[in-house]
Write an enzyme that holds these catalytic residues in place. Structure first.
Site, PDB file in Angstrom:
ATOM      1  N   LYS A 111       0.949  -1.190   0.011  1.00  0.00           N
ATOM      2  CA  LYS A 111       0.032   0.062  -0.072  1.00  0.00           C
ATOM      3  C   LYS A 111       0.897   1.056   0.101  1.00  0.00           C
ATOM      4  O   LYS A 111       0.379   2.412  -0.362  1.00  0.00           O
ATOM      5  CB  LYS A 111      -0.892  -0.029   1.054  1.00  0.00           C
ATOM      6  N   LYS A 194      -5.127 -10.341  -6.206  1.00  0.00           N
ATOM      7  CA  LYS A 194      -6.357 -10.427  -5.660  1.00  0.00           C
ATOM      8  C   LYS A 194      -7.472  -9.658  -5.866  1.00  0.00           C
ATOM      9  O   LYS A 194      -7.109  -8.564  -6.150  1.00  0.00           O
ATOM     10  CB  LYS A 194      -6.058 -10.742  -3.997  1.00  0.00           C
ATOM     11  N   LYS A 197     -10.877  -3.731  -3.630  1.00  0.00           N
ATOM     12  CA  LYS A 197     -11.774  -2.656  -3.580  1.00  0.00           C
ATOM     13  C   LYS A 197     -11.051  -1.487  -4.360  1.00  0.00           C
ATOM     14  O   LYS A 197     -11.628  -0.594  -5.005  1.00  0.00           O
ATOM     15  CB  LYS A 197     -11.977  -2.142  -2.271  1.00  0.00           C
TER      16      LYS A 197
END
Ligand code: AMP
Ligand code: TRP
Length: 332
Positions: A111, A194, A197
């Site tokens: 991230k 994966k 969102k």
């Protein structure tokens, strides 16, 4: 009764991975555990998010829990920031967490990206707040998707560090619970990534609010390879996209993967995709409809959160009194 704690970040785009990897399993657990299901709004602040979007997503995740069959009477459903002890315990645990442990977290590395110096302190401390969420309620079990395994290991380590430092057994070491065939639902555009969102392509995921047409379109466009469907599970290792779609089918149909592979062996993807789309539309259509109905009455959702927070806060306050006493924080 053993206690469960789990949570989802209200960051929009709740998707099939969240449902199959998390929420659906929680529904089964209500009968046998004392369950606390949180909407972790403080965690959502670790990456930039608009205030209006955060509010909306908080209600949407709440609606998704209820629409999927989590009973707000039987379980506690609340948003994290309504119970101030999460951040308080987060600080205490942060003081016991070596930086070396946090430096190993792969989610932070993903991230934060290349520009590590510009990542926020909150993003770095994220797993400590997650440990606080769980330990505040002395939860024994944490049902999550596979991607959260490393964070949960850290929660166990932090609980152990606290118990050793203060020579106590106050915190149970929380057990991860990772269920079923679809513990890791992958992107429809890339079977090695994966479903997430935050993927910029909406075609990469099936949102819980997608209607039957959107679901069908996304599945039709999903990436595949040119070969027909395999006849053995072992062949799936080299074919991530086929593995993902067959895995989703097995999870939604509640059938063992080998049975699904056998049924579609040698067929072409377009037939299989049509059946998968129909299955997904039926399974998710009910939830989407119920979510829509609930979202039409935000006051009702807010009332559920308020009531849940009262119940959570009562447990949290009592445990915080013990914790403060253990570490020597005076509460005269
Ligand atoms: P998040 O969306 O990161 O807040 O995740 C909420 C829950 O959904 C966690 O238990 C995750 O492990 C689970 N989850 C998220 N993405 C996936 C995925 N692609 N496959 C399976 N589980 C997932
Ligand atoms: N980190 C989790 C996720 O992204 C969300 C989360 C926060 C959580 N606190 C938690 C999950 C406590 C389980 C228990 O999916």
């Amino acid at each position: 009764m053993p206690r469960i704690f789990s949570g989802i970040q209200p960051t929009g785009n709740l998707h099939l991975g969240n449902y199959l990897g998390a929420i659906r399993n929680w529904v089964q657990l209500q009968a046998d555990y004392d369950c606390i299901f949180c909407i972790v709004d403080l965690h959502a602040l670790t990456l930039p998010i608009e205030p209006a979007e955060l509010r909306q997503a908080t209600r949407e995740v709440t609606a998704a829990y209820i629409a999927s069959g989590i009973d707000p009477e039987r379980c506690i459903i609340f948003n994290q920031s309504m119970v101030p002890a999460h951040t308080e315990l987060g600080w205490i645990l942060g003081c016991l967490t070596p930086l070396g442990w946090l430096n190993r977290m792969t989610q932070f590395k993903e991230k934060a990206g290349k520009d590590r110096d510009n990542a926020g302190l909150g993003l770095y401390a994220y797993p400590v707040l997650m440990a606080a969420d769980i330990l505040l309620y002395r939860a024994t079990h944490v049902p999550v998707g596979e991607d959260q395994k490393q964070h949960l290991e850290l929660s166990r380590d932090v609980a152990g560090a606290f118990n050793r430092r203060y020579n106590t057994d106050f915190f149970p070491l929380p057990e991860p619970q990772i269920f079923g065939t679809a513990t890791r639902v992958m992107s429809l555009r890339d079977g090695t990534k994966k479903m997430s969102k935050s993927d910029e392509s909406d075609y990469s995921r099936i949102n819980l609010t997608d209607d039957a047409d959107a679901i069908a379109l996304k599945i039709r466009r999903a990436k595949t390879d040119p070969a027909p469907l395999p006849s053995a599970v072992a062949e799936l290792e080299a074919r991530p996209e086929a593995a993902n779609l067959l895995g989703i089918y097995a999870a939604l149909a509640d059938e063992p993967l080998p049975d699904v592979v056998a049924r579609f062996a040698g067929r072409n993807f377009s037939d299989f995709k049509a059946e998968l789309a129909a299955l997904a539309a039926t399974a998710l259509g009910k939830i989407a409809g119920e979510m829509k109905r609930l979202m039409a009455d935000p006051a009702q959702i807010d009332a559920v959160l308020r009531r849940g927070a009262e119940r959570a806060d009562a447990i949290a306050r009592e445990n915080m009194r013990y914790i403060a006493d253990i570490v020597g924080l005076l509460r005269p």
